[in-house]
Design an enzyme around this catalytic site. Structure first.
Site, short mmCIF file in Angstrom:
data_model
loop_
_atom_site.label_atom_id
_atom_site.label_comp_id
_atom_site.label_asym_id
_atom_site.label_seq_id
_atom_site.Cartn_x
_atom_site.Cartn_y
_atom_site.Cartn_z
N ARG A 59 0.81 -1.23 0.00
CA ARG A 59 0.00 0.00 0.00
C ARG A 59 0.85 1.27 0.00
NH1 ARG A 59 -2.06 0.39 4.70
NH2 ARG A 59 -2.96 -1.70 4.79
N TYR A 113 -16.41 21.48 -10.27
CA TYR A 113 -16.87 20.20 -10.83
C TYR A 113 -17.99 19.67 -9.93
CZ TYR A 113 -16.24 15.27 -12.27
OH TYR A 113 -16.41 14.00 -12.72
N ASP A 185 -8.01 22.76 -8.03
CA ASP A 185 -8.18 21.71 -9.03
C ASP A 185 -7.59 22.26 -10.32
OD1 ASP A 185 -9.08 20.04 -11.07
OD2 ASP A 185 -10.93 19.53 -10.02
N LYS A 210 -7.39 12.66 -17.00
CA LYS A 210 -7.51 13.51 -18.20
C LYS A 210 -6.16 13.59 -18.93
CE LYS A 210 -11.42 14.33 -16.08
NZ LYS A 210 -12.36 13.23 -16.03
C1 LIG Z 1 -12.14 19.48 -13.33
C2 LIG Z 1 -12.29 18.06 -12.90
N1 LIG Z 1 -11.83 17.70 -11.70
C3 LIG Z 1 -11.94 16.43 -11.25
C4 LIG Z 1 -12.54 15.46 -12.02
C5 LIG Z 1 -12.69 14.09 -11.47
O1 LIG Z 1 -11.78 13.20 -11.99
P1 LIG Z 1 -12.06 11.62 -12.01
O2 LIG Z 1 -13.07 11.39 -13.08
O3 LIG Z 1 -10.73 11.02 -12.28
O4 LIG Z 1 -12.58 11.25 -10.65
C6 LIG Z 1 -13.02 15.79 -13.29
C7 LIG Z 1 -13.66 14.76 -14.13
O5 LIG Z 1 -14.31 15.05 -15.12
C8 LIG Z 1 -12.91 17.12 -13.73
O6 LIG Z 1 -13.40 17.51 -14.93
#
Ligand SMILES: Cc1ncc(COP(=O)(O)O)c(C=O)c1O
Length: 395
Positions: A59, A113, A185, A210
């Site tokens: 882990r 998000y 983010d 992404k």
């Molecule tokens: C700006 C943003 N932050 C976080 C996430 C979440 O990522 P994950 O899909 O890997 O959980 C996304 C997913 O679309 C996103 O667009």
């Protein structure tokens, strides 16, 4: 690698330590749950020492995960280290839990998000943490929202769906003065276009799903911490039991090596298409941070090193049926949520449903586009036919 290596060089060279690669180019997949010790004395001694970059228990990772985590750290000048998570949302959760306790208040950008919002109003609330949503354009005005219980400010810039660019330096300056943690983010820009830790952000979050992975086939997240916030982040993440599979970490590293070139292509194609869309009568407004029509464009021009491939288009009138006629008939654009891969995507988005602090004032329906690595001329032809279908549906 030299200390002054540029970001495009760093994504290629970072994290490839010889003791981890064994002399091949990329760190191989080290799969492990059990780590074996030479003796009882060795086992006892290992329990007391720092496990950073040392085999201890599956882990805590192996060189495969350390290699990717280190590479992400090296993209953020001033950062201490990076922790990896099995999704972007898991990364956001760990970052928030590392700075918040029951009774605390979180200031969360209204353009966040949607699952980040749900986490705040659901999980965090159950743990006695309250959330206040704020206008993405608030800037230094954030000072007026800070109360006695405020402990963290979460930014997302540009915002999901509507792409408002936040004044990160202004917010960070206020937060620093008041001893409040700042989280960003940074998925849209990545550290290549916005080195967040160097701008004073405490915790820089990526949905690696992404652009880091880049091929739409792995879920992963990361949090890169400033020195002041690393120990809490690491301890919280250990206590939450977070770990990513070495196979996924390996795919993440593979994706990272081409991230700079991919981003350049995403940027050039997306800008070209966004500018073309502005000339179309079916389009009321293009929400792309590199265009003056996007809220916070001047801030983007001041702070970012470029733009990526995701933006929204506000259509000139019409409703659900006309918007669906545009999207459904597209040939090269898939209809799907998770962006940042090599392929183009188009989805209908309805930001009005999520906002509580600042309802966006767009007249028409929105479409979010992810511009992939296809030839932009083919994408333009596909979108032109889509806009014709939209106009025909309007009658
Ligand atoms: C700006 C943003 N932050 C976080 C996430 C979440 O990522 P994950 O899909 O890997 O959980 C996304 C997913 O679309 C996103 O667009």
């Amino acid at each position: 690698m030299k200390d002054d290596a540029r970001p495009g060089t760093r994504v290629v060279a970072a994290g490839r330590r010889r003791e981890w690669t064994g002399g091949v180019v990329s760190t191989p997949v080290w799969r492990a749950s059990t780590i074996l010790y030479d003796s009882v004395a060795d086992l006892r001694e290992s329990a007391g020492r720092d496990t950073h970059h040392r085999l201890f228990y599956g882990r805590r990772g192996t060189p495969t995960q350390w290699s990717l985590a280190d590479a992400l750290t090296e993209l953020e000048p001033g950062a201490e280290a990076t922790f990896l998570y099995p999704s972007g949302v898991a990364a956001i959760a760990a970052a928030l839990f590392s700075v918040l306790s029951p009774g605390d208040e979180l200031l969360l950008v209204d353009s966040a998000y949607d699952p980040t919002r749900s986490m705040a109003t659901g999980l965090l609330r159950r743990f006695g943490i309250t959330t206040r949503f704020y206008d993405p354009m608030v800037g230094a005005g954030i000072a007026g929202l800070i109360g006695p219980a405020t402990r963290a400010i979460l930014m997302e810039s540009p915002g999901s769906l509507t792409f408002e660019v936040q004044d990160i330096p202004a917010i960070v300056a206020v937060a620093r003065e008041r001893g409040i943690a700042t989280l960003l983010d940074n998925t849209w820009a990545t550290p290549l276009l916005l080195p967040a830790i160097g701008m004073g952000v405490d915790l820089s979050i990526l949905a690696c799903t992404k652009y880091v992975v880049g091929h739409s086939d792995v879920m992963m997240g990361s949090v890169t911490a400033a020195p002041s916030h690393w120990n809490r982040l690491r301890q919280t993440s250990f206590e939450l039991g977070q770990v990513v599979s070495p196979d996924d970490a390996w795919l993440g590293s593979r994706g990272l090596r081409t991230m700079a070139v991919r981003l350049r292509h995403h940027e050039a194609s997306a800008l070209r298409i966004a500018r073309w869309l502005q000339t179309r009568p079916e389009v009321a407004r293009v929400l792309h941070p590199a265009l003056p029509s996007c809220p916070g464009h001047e801030t983007w021009a001041r702070d970012f090193n470029g733009s990526s491939g995701l933006f929204s288009v506000v259509l000139a009138g019409g409703g659900e049926a006309a918007r669906a006629a545009l999207i459904d008939g597209l040939d090269l654009f898939g209809i799907g949520y998770s962006w940042g891969g090599f392929e183009s995507l188009a989805i209908p988005v309805d930001p009005h449903r999520h906002r509580t602090a600042t309802p966006p004032d767009f007249a028409g329906p929105l479409v979010r586009l992810q511009i992939g690595l296809e030839d932009p001329d083919d994408l333009i032809a596909d979108l032109a036919a889509g806009l014709d279908r939209f106009a025909a549906a309007l009658g």
